[in-house]
Design a protein around this motif. Structure first.
Motif, PDB file in Angstrom:
ATOM      1  N   LEU A  21       1.037  -1.172   0.143  1.00 53.52           N
ATOM      2  CA  LEU A  21       0.333  -0.171   0.239  1.00 53.52           C
ATOM      3  C   LEU A  21       0.926   1.157   0.260  1.00 53.52           C
ATOM      4  O   LEU A  21       1.660   1.728   1.121  1.00 53.52           O
ATOM      5  CB  LEU A  21      -0.345   0.068   1.200  1.00 53.52           C
ATOM      6  N   LYS A  22       0.781   1.752  -1.422  1.00 52.95           N
ATOM      7  CA  LYS A  22       1.635   3.355  -1.213  1.00 52.95           C
ATOM      8  C   LYS A  22       1.587   4.014  -0.233  1.00 52.95           C
ATOM      9  O   LYS A  22       0.542   4.753   0.023  1.00 52.95           O
ATOM     10  CB  LYS A  22       2.516   3.245  -2.766  1.00 52.95           C
ATOM     11  N   ALA A  23       2.183   5.010  -0.141  1.00 59.42           N
ATOM     12  CA  ALA A  23       2.072   6.921   0.301  1.00 59.42           C
ATOM     13  C   ALA A  23       0.548   7.078  -0.339  1.00 59.42           C
ATOM     14  O   ALA A  23       0.809   7.428  -1.042  1.00 59.42           O
ATOM     15  CB  ALA A  23       3.044   7.388   0.541  1.00 59.42           C
ATOM     16  N   GLY A  24      -0.577   7.452   0.775  1.00 60.07           N
ATOM     17  CA  GLY A  24      -1.007   7.964  -0.242  1.00 60.07           C
ATOM     18  C   GLY A  24      -2.097   7.303  -1.009  1.00 60.07           C
ATOM     19  O   GLY A  24      -3.683   7.816  -1.286  1.00 60.07           O
TER      20      GLY A  24
ATOM     21  N   ARG B  52      -1.017   5.140  13.153  1.00 62.90           N
ATOM     22  CA  ARG B  52      -2.466   6.759  13.403  1.00 62.90           C
ATOM     23  C   ARG B  52      -2.619   7.595  12.157  1.00 62.90           C
ATOM     24  O   ARG B  52      -3.249   7.949  11.770  1.00 62.90           O
ATOM     25  CB  ARG B  52      -1.508   7.871  14.672  1.00 62.90           C
ATOM     26  N   ALA B  53      -1.203   7.066  10.953  1.00 58.13           N
ATOM     27  CA  ALA B  53      -1.462   7.293   9.595  1.00 58.13           C
ATOM     28  C   ALA B  53      -2.183   6.822   8.607  1.00 58.13           C
ATOM     29  O   ALA B  53      -2.976   6.840   7.777  1.00 58.13           O
ATOM     30  CB  ALA B  53      -0.230   8.027   8.884  1.00 58.13           C
ATOM     31  N   ILE B  54      -2.572   5.574   9.328  1.00 61.42           N
ATOM     32  CA  ILE B  54      -3.352   4.683   8.500  1.00 61.42           C
ATOM     33  C   ILE B  54      -4.475   4.706   8.624  1.00 61.42           C
ATOM     34  O   ILE B  54      -5.551   4.437  10.083  1.00 61.42           O
ATOM     35  CB  ILE B  54      -3.403   2.751   8.296  1.00 61.42           C
ATOM     36  N   LYS B  55      -5.460   5.230   7.999  1.00 59.87           N
ATOM     37  CA  LYS B  55      -7.664   5.024   8.050  1.00 59.87           C
ATOM     38  C   LYS B  55      -8.131   3.823   8.268  1.00 59.87           C
ATOM     39  O   LYS B  55      -8.179   4.140   6.487  1.00 59.87           O
ATOM     40  CB  LYS B  55      -7.710   6.822   7.632  1.00 59.87           C
ATOM     41  N   ILE B  56      -8.872   3.495   8.590  1.00 57.32           N
ATOM     42  CA  ILE B  56      -9.952   2.331   8.689  1.00 57.32           C
ATOM     43  C   ILE B  56     -11.418   3.057   8.043  1.00 57.32           C
ATOM     44  O   ILE B  56     -11.438   4.000   9.064  1.00 57.32           O
ATOM     45  CB  ILE B  56      -9.941   1.307   9.074  1.00 57.32           C
ATOM     46  N   GLU B  57     -12.413   3.134   7.502  1.00 61.12           N
ATOM     47  CA  GLU B  57     -13.173   2.998   7.328  1.00 61.12           C
ATOM     48  C   GLU B  57     -14.793   2.427   6.618  1.00 61.12           C
ATOM     49  O   GLU B  57     -14.134   1.676   6.024  1.00 61.12           O
ATOM     50  CB  GLU B  57     -13.428   4.359   5.512  1.00 61.12           C
ATOM     51  N   MET B  58     -15.597   2.925   7.331  1.00 60.64           N
ATOM     52  CA  MET B  58     -16.503   1.270   6.455  1.00 60.64           C
ATOM     53  C   MET B  58     -17.840   2.219   6.002  1.00 60.64           C
ATOM     54  O   MET B  58     -18.273   2.816   6.704  1.00 60.64           O
ATOM     55  CB  MET B  58     -17.025   0.421   7.734  1.00 60.64           C
TER      56      MET B  58
ATOM     57  N   ARG C 167      -3.170  14.016  13.856  1.00 59.49           N
ATOM     58  CA  ARG C 167      -3.125  12.504  15.024  1.00 59.49           C
ATOM     59  C   ARG C 167      -2.004  11.452  15.086  1.00 59.49           C
ATOM     60  O   ARG C 167      -1.971  11.659  15.855  1.00 59.49           O
ATOM     61  CB  ARG C 167      -3.805  11.493  13.617  1.00 59.49           C
ATOM     62  N   THR C 168      -0.809  12.126  14.200  1.00 52.66           N
ATOM     63  CA  THR C 168       0.430  12.017  14.832  1.00 52.66           C
ATOM     64  C   THR C 168       1.735  12.630  15.585  1.00 52.66           C
ATOM     65  O   THR C 168       2.463  12.395  16.527  1.00 52.66           O
ATOM     66  CB  THR C 168       1.118  11.347  13.535  1.00 52.66           C
TER      67      THR C 168
ATOM     68  N   THR D 111      -6.992   3.614   4.467  1.00 51.14           N
ATOM     69  CA  THR D 111      -5.549   4.674   2.964  1.00 51.14           C
ATOM     70  C   THR D 111      -4.916   5.143   3.810  1.00 51.14           C
ATOM     71  O   THR D 111      -4.596   5.516   5.856  1.00 51.14           O
ATOM     72  CB  THR D 111      -6.630   5.730   3.644  1.00 51.14           C
ATOM     73  N   ASN D 112      -3.252   4.725   3.664  1.00 42.95           N
ATOM     74  CA  ASN D 112      -2.100   4.928   4.059  1.00 42.95           C
ATOM     75  C   ASN D 112      -1.914   6.303   3.764  1.00 42.95           C
ATOM     76  O   ASN D 112      -1.461   6.733   2.988  1.00 42.95           O
ATOM     77  CB  ASN D 112      -1.312   3.832   3.260  1.00 42.95           C
ATOM     78  N   GLU D 113      -2.746   7.359   4.552  1.00 47.65           N
ATOM     79  CA  GLU D 113      -1.827   8.805   5.076  1.00 47.65           C
ATOM     80  C   GLU D 113      -0.178   9.278   5.265  1.00 47.65           C
ATOM     81  O   GLU D 113      -0.845  10.538   5.294  1.00 47.65           O
ATOM     82  CB  GLU D 113      -3.293   8.866   5.736  1.00 47.65           C
ATOM     83  N   SER D 114      -0.409   7.935   5.929  1.00 48.39           N
ATOM     84  CA  SER D 114       1.103   8.496   6.123  1.00 48.39           C
ATOM     85  C   SER D 114       2.590   8.572   4.353  1.00 48.39           C
ATOM     86  O   SER D 114       1.639   8.781   3.618  1.00 48.39           O
ATOM     87  CB  SER D 114       2.290   7.360   7.075  1.00 48.39           C
ATOM     88  N   ASN D 115       3.483   8.801   4.595  1.00 48.25           N
ATOM     89  CA  ASN D 115       4.579   9.688   4.031  1.00 48.25           C
ATOM     90  C   ASN D 115       5.142   8.434   3.251  1.00 48.25           C
ATOM     91  O   ASN D 115       6.471   8.553   2.598  1.00 48.25           O
ATOM     92  CB  ASN D 115       5.703  11.339   3.396  1.00 48.25           C
TER      93      ASN D 115
END
Length: 401
Positions: free
Chosen positions: A63-66, A96-102, A394-395, A160-164
């Protein structure tokens, strides 16, 4: 003793299934089991493990950044019964940077939106072995959730990988029972929030006001204490639940933070089925704890909000020392074995150093870094809560692993 404990656990396990209306040996009608993973993205019959001629051809993805990926995107009526996941980078920042949504029944807004580490039972960007009724991590390297999540028409789970940084190995499976639901079904929701520094005298909102009919399941929380308050006790704050029209004062109120999670007179580490404290480090000033209202359900029929006071305690002289240093604290009560004084009710106001006040334990409003994940069911697939905070918020200032 061991035999007795094993018998009790077996009884509770059997009772859980019996009370749910399904004996282990009963054969139900019109229920289909699906497992969705990278080895069978659709969960369809006869479509699993096809790649590499069936020999472990697609156990994980990067899972790439973004980048975002749908763990499941499923039409029909059913119930998510279990989610398991792991990935190679479990640093505080990544948790904290990976976001899970349902999303349930084609709703455009998520019912669940949370950092992945916090959602799976422990906050503060930490991971360690623990077990509860709803979440577990056998060895500190995985994420397990056993909350039933029903849907009538469609279900989608996205991360979603919201890290860099890239995530090189993501493994998962979602276990689903395809089945029909009646009109009274409730949808699963989760809300995450953080106050990097709370305000003196203002309660932290675990769950802002939600309207509708449903059930509050509980929360896991993380606290990073203000280092200027040294190692003084942080957990005098009471949990308050405002239900069905409550305004100034709640209907349900606890007696203190550690009391709410089932312990007393301080807080060490433990993991029980409905309440626990996987992290309790006074020297480092970090605490992570949970309480799930399974045996003691909290129902609401019009609305609900849940908050906690940010309050600590120490000897009177120590609290006066904080005041003399200019720290932002506010004494609220003082007591010893003989007396209990409600400082906020005294008129005119009495300062803590007043000689008329006895020496004793002094509770005081304080400022800390507090986060919480709230879990609840609601009679609609979406809620009106605010979006999750940006990844930078978050981070920020996470404890080290």
């Amino acid at each position: 003793m061991k035999i007795m404990l094993s018998s009790i656990l077996l009884f509770l396990t059997i009772a859980q299934y019996t009370c749910s209306g399904q004996e282990l040996f009963d054969m139900p009608k019109d229920k289909i089991t699906k497992w969705i993973s990278f080895e069978n993205r659709s969960g369809d019959k006869g479509k699993g493990g096809i790649e590499n001629k069936g020999a472990k051809g697609h156990a994980f993805n990067a899972l790439k950044a973004g980048e975002s990926i749908d763990l499941m995107d499923l039409e029909g009526s059913g119930t998510v019964r279990r989610i398991w996941m792991t990935f190679n980078d479990r640093s505080p920042e990544m948790l904290r940077a990976i976001k899970i949504e349902m999303f349930w029944d084609n709703s455009e807004t998520p019912a669940v939106s949370a950092p992945i580490g916090d959602f799976f039972g422990i906050g503060l960007g930490q991971r360690l072995p623990f077990q509860s009724q709803l979440f577990s991590d056998p060895e500190g390297r995985s994420f397990n959730c056993a909350i039933p999540m029903p849907f009538k028409k469609h279900a989608k789970i996205t991360i979603t990988n919201e890290s860099n940084q890239p995530l090189n190995q993501l493994f998962y499976d979602v276990n689903i029972l395809m089945e029909a639901h009646d009109e009274d079904m409730l949808y699963f929701h989760s809300y995450w929030s953080r106050a990097n520094k709370t305000k003196v005298g203002k309660d932290f909102e675990i769950l802002p006001k939600v309207t509708g009919k449903g059930r509050f399941i509980g929360t896991n929380m993380g606290v990073k204490t203000d280092p200027e308050l040294e190692t003084t006790w942080y957990g005098e704050g009471e949990v308050k639940m405002y239900i069905d029209g409550d305004s100034d004062y709640p209907t349900l109120v606890g007696t203190g933070t550690e009391d709410y999670i089932g312990t007393a007179y301080g807080q060490q580490t433990y993991s029980h089925m409905y309440q626990g404290s996987p992290i309790a480090n006074t020297e480092k000033g970090i605490f992570a704890f949970y309480r799930y209202h399974i045996p003691d359900p909290v129902f609401f029929y019009d609305d609900i909000s849940v908050s906690i006071q940010i309050m600590g305690g120490a000897g009177k002289d120590k609290v006066q020392e904080f005041i003399d240093k200019g720290l932002n604290v506010k004494p609220v009560t003082i007591h010893n074995d003989l007396t209990f004084i409600k400082l906020l009710e005294l008129e005119p106001e009495v300062k803590l150093r007043d000689p008329s006040l006895p020496n004793g334990w002094t509770n005081f409003y304080r400022e800390d870094d507090v986060s919480a994940t709230a879990y609840f069911y609601l009679d609609q697939p979406q809620n009106e809560l605010s979006e999750i905070a940006p990844v930078k918020e978050r981070t920020a200032d996470l404890p080290k692993k």
